[in-house]
Write an enzyme that holds these catalytic residues in place. Structure first.
Site, PDB file in Angstrom:
ATOM      1  N   GLU A  94      10.701   8.671 -11.463  1.00  0.00           N
ATOM      2  CA  GLU A  94       9.299   8.936 -11.738  1.00  0.00           C
ATOM      3  C   GLU A  94       9.122   9.646 -13.071  1.00  0.00           C
ATOM      4  O   GLU A  94       9.991  10.397 -13.509  1.00  0.00           O
ATOM      5  CB  GLU A  94       8.685   9.787 -10.613  1.00  0.00           C
ATOM      6  N   CYS A 107       6.277  14.102 -18.822  1.00  0.00           N
ATOM      7  CA  CYS A 107       7.323  14.737 -18.017  1.00  0.00           C
ATOM      8  C   CYS A 107       8.261  13.619 -17.584  1.00  0.00           C
ATOM      9  O   CYS A 107       7.842  12.700 -16.862  1.00  0.00           O
ATOM     10  CB  CYS A 107       6.684  15.429 -16.807  1.00  0.00           C
ATOM     11  N   CYS A 114      19.295  13.846  -8.064  1.00  0.00           N
ATOM     12  CA  CYS A 114      19.696  15.040  -8.820  1.00  0.00           C
ATOM     13  C   CYS A 114      21.093  15.485  -8.430  1.00  0.00           C
ATOM     14  O   CYS A 114      21.516  15.324  -7.284  1.00  0.00           O
ATOM     15  CB  CYS A 114      18.706  16.174  -8.566  1.00  0.00           C
ATOM     16  N   CYS A 118      18.643  22.443  -5.206  1.00  0.00           N
ATOM     17  CA  CYS A 118      17.590  23.450  -5.059  1.00  0.00           C
ATOM     18  C   CYS A 118      16.765  23.136  -3.812  1.00  0.00           C
ATOM     19  O   CYS A 118      16.210  22.044  -3.691  1.00  0.00           O
ATOM     20  CB  CYS A 118      16.702  23.451  -6.304  1.00  0.00           C
ATOM     21  N   CYS A 121      12.967  21.763  -3.897  1.00  0.00           N
ATOM     22  CA  CYS A 121      12.642  20.603  -4.748  1.00  0.00           C
ATOM     23  C   CYS A 121      12.794  19.300  -3.981  1.00  0.00           C
ATOM     24  O   CYS A 121      13.818  19.057  -3.340  1.00  0.00           O
ATOM     25  CB  CYS A 121      13.557  20.605  -5.968  1.00  0.00           C
ATOM     26  N   CYS A 339       5.185  18.252 -11.757  1.00  0.00           N
ATOM     27  CA  CYS A 339       6.355  18.130 -12.627  1.00  0.00           C
ATOM     28  C   CYS A 339       7.434  19.089 -12.157  1.00  0.00           C
ATOM     29  O   CYS A 339       7.170  20.248 -11.835  1.00  0.00           O
ATOM     30  CB  CYS A 339       5.923  18.471 -14.044  1.00  0.00           C
TER      31      CYS A 339
END
Length: 346
Positions: A94, A107, A114, A118, A121, A339
């Site tokens: 995205e 962004c 990832c 975290c 997130c 973002c």
């Protein structure tokens, strides 16, 4: 057996020139094609209208252009645009266009999923599938530049690497993409208008300083209390705050560029005096500013936006120590376009 063709954008200009010479053509043909690939943003070899049909056929036989495709585009009530970007292997990332009265910011994502974990997130809930190629990062920026011109009648003004992924875990490709974005042979944007946001990987922050990068650095800090930071960002157990501090001091010594700390205040997690005092202390190590970010909850779990009073307590404490702090309101709430908290739910 069919040989898998190479993405032509993986070649440097010199390699393209050599390819044409070794195939009996002139070296300048490489310059022409390079311009089509980057500055003119060609999606196919057929787009290259000043290149002969024979040459286009030769390129088609040897290479592909793994261009992105904006699969779905959503526009928020506040003008934010979210793109679900389909890659050549059908994976989705995205990117987001964030407009204000004076600027438009892209962004962009650097990984599919990832590398990090975290807990707050949405992207971290997706396992990392792969790193994005330089051309795929560049294409996100080019697509948002087109959207900025279409919807807001002005070119893209800023770029933040705060989409999906940890940019410093895809360092070579992110650097190559930024080189092309800032090159006069690419989008020609100023590196001072680009911010790379990291969750804080000390050795890579030092590497950026050694590489004398010209863009800005933001760090997703979220807590300057070790045990809280370890709980909300488990990977940071390998990167203690003392190491992060040292790398940021090194960064500032080498670059003289201020650091921006990205910081979300959550209810019952970091909305107490201890957390505020720790942040104020951490901010005194290197010249910096703080963005206090409004949180866009990803579920009904432990991470919920703190009260206005808690946020104001941070602002007051930081101001007393002459540290600039701004509250960043969440944009594109109605389309899940916050973002730094992206996940492909489109």
């Amino acid at each position: 057996m069919q040989i898998e063709k190479k993405d032509i954008r993986a070649l440097t200009k010199e390699q393209l020139r050599n390819f044409f010479v070794s195939n009996g053509d002139k070296a300048f043909r490489g310059n022409q094609v390079y311009e089509w690939l980057w500055q003119k943003r060609a999606h196919t070899f057929e787009d290259m209208t000043n290149v002969s049909k024979e040459t286009r056929a030769m390129l088609e036989a040897n290479f592909v252009i793994n261009h992105i495709k904006v699969d779905t585009l959503q526009r928020s009530e506040d003008g934010t645009v979210k793109n679900a970007v389909r890659l050549h292997d059908d994976l989705i990332v995205e990117s987001v266009l964030i407009p204000t009265e004076t600027r438009t910011t892209a962004c962009v994502s650097s990984q599919v999923g990832c590398s990090l974990d975290c807990n707050f997130c949405a992207t971290a809930r997706l396992k990392r599938m792969r790193n994005l190629e330089p051309g795929e990062i560049y294409d996100q920026v080019a697509a948002i530049d087109n959207e900025s011109r279409l919807y807001y009648d002005r070119p893209l003004s800023n770029i933040v690497f705060m989409g999906m992924g940890e940019p410093l875990m895809n360092y070579p490709n992110v650097m190559k993409a930024i080189d092309m974005i800032t090159s006069t042979e690419g989008l020609g944007m100023s590196p001072k208008r680009i911010t790379v946001s990291t969750s804080g990987i000390p050795k890579m922050i030092k590497k950026m300083a050694d590489d004398e990068v010209k863009f800005k650095l933001a760090v997703s800090l979220h807590s300057a209390v070790e045990e809280i930071r370890n709980e909300i960002m488990p990977f940071t157990k390998n990167f203690p705050l003392t190491d992060l501090r040292e790398s940021l001091e090194y960064w500032y010594r080498k670059t003289k560029s201020k650091v921006t700390y990205e910081y979300v205040v959550w209810k019952g997690i970091n909305d107490d005096k201890k957390s505020i005092d720790a942040l104020v202390k951490f901010c005194k190590y290197v010249p910096c500013k703080v963005n206090l970010i409004e949180y866009n909850p990803i579920d009904d779990g432990m991470f919920q936006q703190a009260s206005e009073e808690a946020t104001n307590a941070y602002i007051t404490a930081l101001a007393k120590s002459n540290i600039v702090a701004k509250v960043r309101r969440s944009r594109g709430k109605d389309i899940d376009a916050a973002c730094g908290q992206l996940a492909n739910k489109s």
